[in-house]
Design a protein around this motif. Structure first.
Motif, PDB file in Angstrom:
ATOM      1  N   ILE A  41       0.821  -1.221   0.000  1.00 16.12           N
ATOM      2  CA  ILE A  41       0.000   0.000   0.000  1.00 16.12           C
ATOM      3  C   ILE A  41       0.854   1.270   0.000  1.00 16.12           C
ATOM      4  O   ILE A  41       0.438   2.309   0.493  1.00 16.12           O
ATOM      5  N   VAL A  43       2.913   4.494  -1.814  1.00 20.15           N
ATOM      6  CA  VAL A  43       2.663   5.395  -2.942  1.00 20.15           C
ATOM      7  C   VAL A  43       3.310   4.802  -4.197  1.00 20.15           C
ATOM      8  O   VAL A  43       4.196   3.948  -4.108  1.00 20.15           O
ATOM      9  N   THR A  68       4.958   5.265   7.927  1.00 16.77           N
ATOM     10  CA  THR A  68       6.229   4.916   7.273  1.00 16.77           C
ATOM     11  C   THR A  68       6.100   3.723   6.335  1.00 16.77           C
ATOM     12  O   THR A  68       6.708   3.702   5.264  1.00 16.77           O
ATOM     13  N   GLU A  91       5.646   5.551  12.804  1.00 21.97           N
ATOM     14  CA  GLU A  91       5.080   4.236  12.443  1.00 21.97           C
ATOM     15  C   GLU A  91       4.845   3.432  13.726  1.00 21.97           C
ATOM     16  O   GLU A  91       5.776   3.229  14.499  1.00 21.97           O
ATOM     17  N   PRO A  92       3.620   2.918  13.921  1.00 23.34           N
ATOM     18  CA  PRO A  92       3.354   2.146  15.148  1.00 23.34           C
ATOM     19  C   PRO A  92       3.656   0.650  15.045  1.00 23.34           C
ATOM     20  O   PRO A  92       3.767  -0.021  16.071  1.00 23.34           O
ATOM     21  N   PHE A 140       4.037  15.220   5.608  1.00 27.28           N
ATOM     22  CA  PHE A 140       3.395  14.297   4.661  1.00 27.28           C
ATOM     23  C   PHE A 140       2.517  13.320   5.437  1.00 27.28           C
ATOM     24  O   PHE A 140       3.005  12.582   6.294  1.00 27.28           O
ATOM     25  N   ASP A 142       0.116  10.039   5.518  1.00 28.63           N
ATOM     26  CA  ASP A 142      -0.214   8.823   4.754  1.00 28.63           C
ATOM     27  C   ASP A 142      -0.513   7.678   5.712  1.00 28.63           C
ATOM     28  O   ASP A 142      -0.141   6.547   5.441  1.00 28.63           O
TER      29      ASP A 142
HETATM   30  C1  LIG Z   1      -0.388   3.624   3.539  1.00 30.68           C
HETATM   31  S1  LIG Z   1       0.811   3.015   4.622  1.00 30.68           S
HETATM   32  C2  LIG Z   1       2.119   4.187   4.427  1.00 30.68           C
HETATM   33  C3  LIG Z   1       2.809   4.048   3.111  1.00 30.68           C
HETATM   34  C4  LIG Z   1       4.094   4.828   3.010  1.00 30.68           C
HETATM   35  N1  LIG Z   1       3.870   6.231   3.306  1.00 30.68           N
HETATM   36  C5  LIG Z   1       4.640   4.704   1.613  1.00 30.68           C
HETATM   37  O1  LIG Z   1       4.005   5.234   0.688  1.00 30.68           O
HETATM   38  O2  LIG Z   1       5.706   4.098   1.432  1.00 30.68           O
HETATM   39  C6  LIG Z   1       0.196   3.466   6.205  1.00 30.68           C
HETATM   40  C7  LIG Z   1       1.129   3.139   7.350  1.00 30.68           C
HETATM   41  O3  LIG Z   1       0.598   3.806   8.504  1.00 30.68           O
HETATM   42  C8  LIG Z   1       0.793   2.957   9.602  1.00 30.68           C
HETATM   43  N2  LIG Z   1      -0.176   3.327  10.642  1.00 30.68           N
HETATM   44  C9  LIG Z   1      -1.293   2.651  11.037  1.00 30.68           C
HETATM   45  N3  LIG Z   1      -1.919   3.322  12.016  1.00 30.68           N
HETATM   46  C10 LIG Z   1      -1.184   4.439  12.237  1.00 30.68           C
HETATM   47  C11 LIG Z   1      -1.329   5.531  13.125  1.00 30.68           C
HETATM   48  N4  LIG Z   1      -2.369   5.623  13.950  1.00 30.68           N
HETATM   49  N5  LIG Z   1      -0.378   6.498  13.097  1.00 30.68           N
HETATM   50  C12 LIG Z   1       0.662   6.416  12.236  1.00 30.68           C
HETATM   51  N6  LIG Z   1       0.844   5.406  11.373  1.00 30.68           N
HETATM   52  C13 LIG Z   1      -0.079   4.445  11.366  1.00 30.68           C
HETATM   53  C14 LIG Z   1       0.566   1.562   9.058  1.00 30.68           C
HETATM   54  O4  LIG Z   1       1.138   0.593   9.909  1.00 30.68           O
HETATM   55  C15 LIG Z   1       1.216   1.664   7.699  1.00 30.68           C
HETATM   56  O5  LIG Z   1       2.560   1.260   7.783  1.00 30.68           O
END
Ligand SMILES: C[S@@+](CC[C@H](N)C(=O)[O-])C[C@H]1O[C@@H](n2cnc3c(N)ncnc32)[C@H](O)[C@@H]1O
Length: 224
Positions: A41, A43, A68, A91-92, A140, A142
């Protein structure tokens, strides 16, 4: 010319082929991440290149990323940093953070990337105290789309005048699109609320780039 799902897919592939050119380590990063059990998932490469470009235009020295995953978007962001700059990425999930840390190190970005393990809504307020208001060049978003409206006040406090708020999935995600009805999908509603909050905020100039699943780009105006 009508846009069909097939034409949209071909358009995304065209953009990645033409504008998303990347080295072997980056092009294999998400394949290796998926083999290690991470979700696919991140970008796209063309969104990654847009992030790099925006970071360079801003001359960013401090970037915060929320979400992350495997470090793919983080690597694009960090590669755009001005000399001596740093990316703080939140990242959690340990599996994701551990993988990302190894990738940042292998890409030679270990020195300029700092991973903070925790939830965006828990970590962001501490960053405001730690870094100070108006101290960050790029934020950023995401992570959790339903939490986007909750990230915004923290991002707003962190961003310096001229700094950029960027959010992925401003128009869609795996199981929703922005023209779906309100009240059915909380990710759609979170992205929609952020779009509307930012567009209506007099402290920001904002636009949405309809690349892939939509990238919101908003620049904080000078003065409070
Ligand atoms: C869409 S992915 C990020 C993709 C990344 N930015 C990339 O494009 O390479 C979302 C990430 O957010 C993390 N996540 C989940 N809940 C979160 C939270 N409450 N706060 C921050 N990160 C979270 C997930 O574990 C996942 O790794």
């Amino acid at each position: 010319m009508d846009m069909t799902p097939e034409r949209w897919q071909a358009t995304c592939s065209y953009l990645d082929d033409v504008f998303g050119v990347e080295d072997e380590r980056m092009s294999s990063l998400m394949r290796r991440a998926v083999e290690a059990g991470l979700p696919d998932i991140a970008v796209s490469a063309s969104v990654g290149r847009l992030l790099l470009l925006l970071v360079k235009i801003t001359g960013a020295r401090t970037i915060i990323e929320v979400g992350t995953l495997a470090g793919y978007s983080g690597a694009w962001l960090a590669r755009g940093l001005a000399p001596g700059g740093r990316l703080i990425t939140i990242e959690p999930v340990d599996l994701h953070a551990d993988f990302a840390q190894r990738e940042f190190d292998a890409l030679g970005l270990g020195e300029c990337v700092e991973l903070r393990r925790g939830l965006g809504l828990d970590v962001l307020p501490g960053l405001v105290s730690e870094l100070g208001e108006s101290s960050v060049d790029v934020v950023f978003l995401d992570a959790i789309k339903s939490e986007y409206p909750g990230y915004f006040p923290h991002a707003k406090r962190l961003l310096r005048p001229g700094g950029l708020l960027i959010a992925d999935n401003a128009l869609g995600g795996g199981d929703w699109w922005i023209d779906d009805p309100e009240g059915v999908n909380e990710s759609r509603d979170g992205a929609d609320r952020l779009n509307r909050m930012v567009a209506a905020d007099e402290q920001f100039d904002a636009a949405c780039v309809p690349i892939r699943e939509g990238v919101l780009v908003a620049r904080r105006r000078a003065g409070r």
